[in-house]
Design a protein around this motif. Structure first.
Motif, PDB file in Angstrom:
ATOM      1  N   PHE A  59       0.932  -1.310  -0.048  1.00 30.06           N
ATOM      2  CA  PHE A  59       0.048  -0.225  -0.007  1.00 30.06           C
ATOM      3  C   PHE A  59       0.813   1.309   0.098  1.00 30.06           C
ATOM      4  CE2 PHE A  59      -2.668  -3.290   1.937  1.00 30.06           C
ATOM      5  CZ  PHE A  59      -4.221  -2.724   1.358  1.00 30.06           C
ATOM      6  N   THR A  60       0.520   2.185  -0.741  1.00 38.57           N
ATOM      7  CA  THR A  60       1.329   3.626  -0.809  1.00 38.57           C
ATOM      8  C   THR A  60       0.217   4.512  -0.575  1.00 38.57           C
ATOM      9  OG1 THR A  60       2.854   2.714  -2.656  1.00 38.57           O
ATOM     10  CG2 THR A  60       2.665   5.168  -2.241  1.00 38.57           C
ATOM     11  N   ASN A  61       0.708   5.256   0.685  1.00 37.39           N
ATOM     12  CA  ASN A  61      -0.333   6.560   0.999  1.00 37.39           C
ATOM     13  C   ASN A  61      -0.070   7.640   0.003  1.00 37.39           C
ATOM     14  OD1 ASN A  61      -0.860   9.243   2.319  1.00 37.39           O
ATOM     15  ND2 ASN A  61      -1.612   7.614   3.904  1.00 37.39           N
ATOM     16  N   ILE A  62      -1.046   8.026  -0.856  1.00 32.63           N
ATOM     17  CA  ILE A  62      -0.909   8.890  -1.827  1.00 32.63           C
ATOM     18  C   ILE A  62      -0.308  10.358  -1.310  1.00 32.63           C
ATOM     19  CG2 ILE A  62      -2.408  10.511  -3.492  1.00 32.63           C
ATOM     20  CD1 ILE A  62      -3.815   7.821  -3.862  1.00 32.63           C
ATOM     21  N   ASN A  67       5.352   3.473   2.455  1.00 35.25           N
ATOM     22  CA  ASN A  67       4.828   2.188   1.929  1.00 35.25           C
ATOM     23  C   ASN A  67       4.363   1.590   2.994  1.00 35.25           C
ATOM     24  OD1 ASN A  67       4.842   2.951  -0.883  1.00 35.25           O
ATOM     25  ND2 ASN A  67       7.399   2.289  -0.777  1.00 35.25           N
ATOM     26  N   TYR A  68       3.412   0.519   2.945  1.00 31.70           N
ATOM     27  CA  TYR A  68       3.083  -0.415   4.003  1.00 31.70           C
ATOM     28  C   TYR A  68       3.218  -1.644   3.347  1.00 31.70           C
ATOM     29  CZ  TYR A  68       1.577   3.721   6.378  1.00 31.70           C
ATOM     30  OH  TYR A  68       1.447   5.042   6.928  1.00 31.70           O
ATOM     31  N   LEU A  88      -3.547   0.063   8.667  1.00 30.25           N
ATOM     32  CA  LEU A  88      -3.201   1.111   8.165  1.00 30.25           C
ATOM     33  C   LEU A  88      -3.838   2.348   8.546  1.00 30.25           C
ATOM     34  CD1 LEU A  88      -3.643  -0.034   4.384  1.00 30.25           C
ATOM     35  CD2 LEU A  88      -1.362   0.027   5.518  1.00 30.25           C
ATOM     36  N   GLU A  92      -5.944   7.720   1.769  1.00 31.83           N
ATOM     37  CA  GLU A  92      -6.099   7.353   0.445  1.00 31.83           C
ATOM     38  C   GLU A  92      -4.740   6.496  -0.181  1.00 31.83           C
ATOM     39  OE1 GLU A  92      -7.791   9.242  -3.764  1.00 31.83           O
ATOM     40  OE2 GLU A  92      -7.541  10.642  -1.981  1.00 31.83           O
ATOM     41  N   TYR A  93      -5.089   5.452  -0.734  1.00 35.89           N
ATOM     42  CA  TYR A  93      -3.773   4.664  -1.022  1.00 35.89           C
ATOM     43  C   TYR A  93      -3.833   4.052  -2.494  1.00 35.89           C
ATOM     44  CZ  TYR A  93      -3.131   4.467   3.944  1.00 35.89           C
ATOM     45  OH  TYR A  93      -2.746   4.535   5.352  1.00 35.89           O
ATOM     46  N   ASN A  94      -2.695   3.887  -2.999  1.00 36.72           N
ATOM     47  CA  ASN A  94      -2.661   2.795  -4.146  1.00 36.72           C
ATOM     48  C   ASN A  94      -2.343   1.554  -3.749  1.00 36.72           C
ATOM     49  OD1 ASN A  94      -3.403   4.755  -5.954  1.00 36.72           O
ATOM     50  ND2 ASN A  94      -1.056   5.633  -6.276  1.00 36.72           N
ATOM     51  N   LEU A  95      -2.457   0.481  -4.450  1.00 33.79           N
ATOM     52  CA  LEU A  95      -2.228  -0.919  -3.878  1.00 33.79           C
ATOM     53  C   LEU A  95      -1.457  -1.522  -4.952  1.00 33.79           C
ATOM     54  CD1 LEU A  95      -4.412  -3.337  -1.924  1.00 33.79           C
ATOM     55  CD2 LEU A  95      -3.475  -4.036  -4.253  1.00 33.79           C
ATOM     56  N   SER A 119      -6.258   1.542  -7.483  1.00 33.99           N
ATOM     57  CA  SER A 119      -5.645   3.150  -6.840  1.00 33.99           C
ATOM     58  C   SER A 119      -6.837   3.569  -6.518  1.00 33.99           C
ATOM     59  CB  SER A 119      -5.241   3.798  -8.220  1.00 33.99           C
ATOM     60  OG  SER A 119      -6.200   3.968  -9.143  1.00 33.99           O
TER      61      SER A 119
END
Length: 409
Positions: A59-62, A67-68, A88, A92-95, A119
């Protein structure tokens, strides 16, 4: 007698003690906003069940770009699914989900990569995550890719911006000769730094574009051997003559050309370098790449003739900006036509991904803040694996090195 009331010192002390005690009784910061997000990865259909190995979900926090990563998972044999659980903060995240699968065919064992992405996932207390994705087999050696992109332009010794030496390099990332005929370079209409709710929302079906320039040919005109490239210049000339820090592009394979004689800014045609076939552009003067990197660019295979495309692929959208109803006219490129794409943005202003995440769920950059003077004379360049193949996982954050000097220099 009129006197102002003054609280006694011991009352003030008691009040401070009460407030401190109240603060200390709260949960540690961030605990109450932690959200449990469940991700279920389904394997692609196959005659024999495929097993997932070396898997992870990132997961990337926008907003923060933190990154998680989760690598522990459970297996649901009944549904042939792999389940990851992440804790988390709200946001808002991209995965991106990645893994491998091993298969044996006719006695030969091979390992294939698996990939899935999503996304703009919003996680809140009232909206916890329960995400289901189907993994896709992918092969980075599939065809043409965007190899290097010089969109920033140069800075003159006098400190003046010079952008006419922009270029893009596309490379045949396959083991066979390919033809570049009918491949177009397109620019997104929307930007990655300003987000609106556009209606109708067609992102899962098409990319909205405001510029289309195509490599001409009859299908067998412009052969590109394996690992060879095409250098496509905004203006094919030796720019060092105008700016000593600029790039010599007189040897480009193609150039953008806008036949606009009489306009305020007219283009100059290098007759020794073939022109791209201009299908559409939002500007009536001279086209340039966005030199701060706020847009998305793609190479696409135009699967329609020009007349049919301009008639059937028009796109009119509605959105609200500061409470005002707006309309925007552009064209739409079906996602199935897109060969490769790269989102561009900067950390300080990034808002969203403007193509379907199956095409590109990350973004690359030159510079980090708006109007960054350090972005000039820098490119993004695609990474290579140990065997020399260009890496293409449909995640530009992972696939590109950023802020590099131009290879053409």
């Amino acid at each position: 007698m009129n006197t102002k009331y003054r609280p006694r010192p011991n009352l003030i002390l008691l009040l401070l003690i009460f407030l401190l005690a109240a603060c200390n009784s709260e949960e540690p910061a961030g605990k109450e906003t932690d959200i449990i997000c469940k991700v279920t990865l389904q394997m692609p259909l196959s005659e024999k069940p495929l097993m997932l190995d070396k898997a992870r979900v990132v997961f990337t926090n926008i907003r923060t770009l933190r990154n998680y990563t989760v690598e522990d998972f459970s297996y649901d044999a009944g549904k042939a699914s792999y389940i990851f659980t992440a804790t988390l903060p709200e946001g808002e995240y991209n995965l991106v989900a990645e893994g491998e699968t091993t298969n044996t065919i006719a006695g030969h064992t091979s390992t294939s990569s698996l990939h899935a992405s999503s996304s703009n996932i919003i996680l809140t207390k009232t909206r916890p995550g329960n995400i289901i994705l189907t993994m896709n087999l992918y092969n980075s050696k599939r065809g043409f890719v965007i190899d290097e992109f010089f969109f920033t332009g140069s800075m003159s010794p006098e400190g003046e911006q010079y952008i006419d030496d922009q270029y893009i390099i596309i490379t045949n990332n396959s083991a066979k000769t390919l033809y570049a005929d009918s491949i177009a370079i397109v620019e997104s209409t929307f930007t990655t730094v300003q987000k609106f709710n556009y209606e109708p929302d067609i992102m899962d079906k098409a990319m909205t574009v405001d510029a289309i320039y195509m490599i001409p040919g009859d299908g067998h005109t412009h052969a590109v051997a394996p690992h060879k490239s095409l250098l496509i210049a905004i203006d094919a000339k030796n720019h060092k003559e105008a700016c000593s820090n600029a790039v010599d592009l007189s040897h480009a394979d193609f150039e953008f050309f806008d036949d606009n004689s009489g306009a305020t800014w007219s283009d100059i045609d290098n007759l020794e370098v073939p022109n791209l076939d201009k299908w559409y552009c939002y500007t009536h003067t001279v086209f340039n790449f966005h030199n701060r990197g706020f847009k998305t660019y793609a190479i696409v295979k135009m699967n329609a003739d020009k007349k049919t495309f301009l008639k059937d692929y028009f796109y009119l959208c509605n959105y609200r900006n500061m409470g005002i109803e707006m309309q925007w006219a552009a064209y739409q490129i079906p996602n199935s036509w897109i060969i490769d794409a790269v989102n561009l943005s900067i950390k300080s202003l990034f808002r969203w991904i403007i193509v379907d995440p199956s095409i590109d769920m990350g973004w690359a950059h030159c510079g980090t803040v708006n109007m960054d003077i350090n972005r000039y004379d820098k490119v993004i360049r695609r990474k290579r694996d140990a065997s020399g193949w260009l890496i293409d996982t449909n995640n530009s954050t992972h696939d590109f090195d950023c802020d590099l000097p131009p290879s053409v220099k």
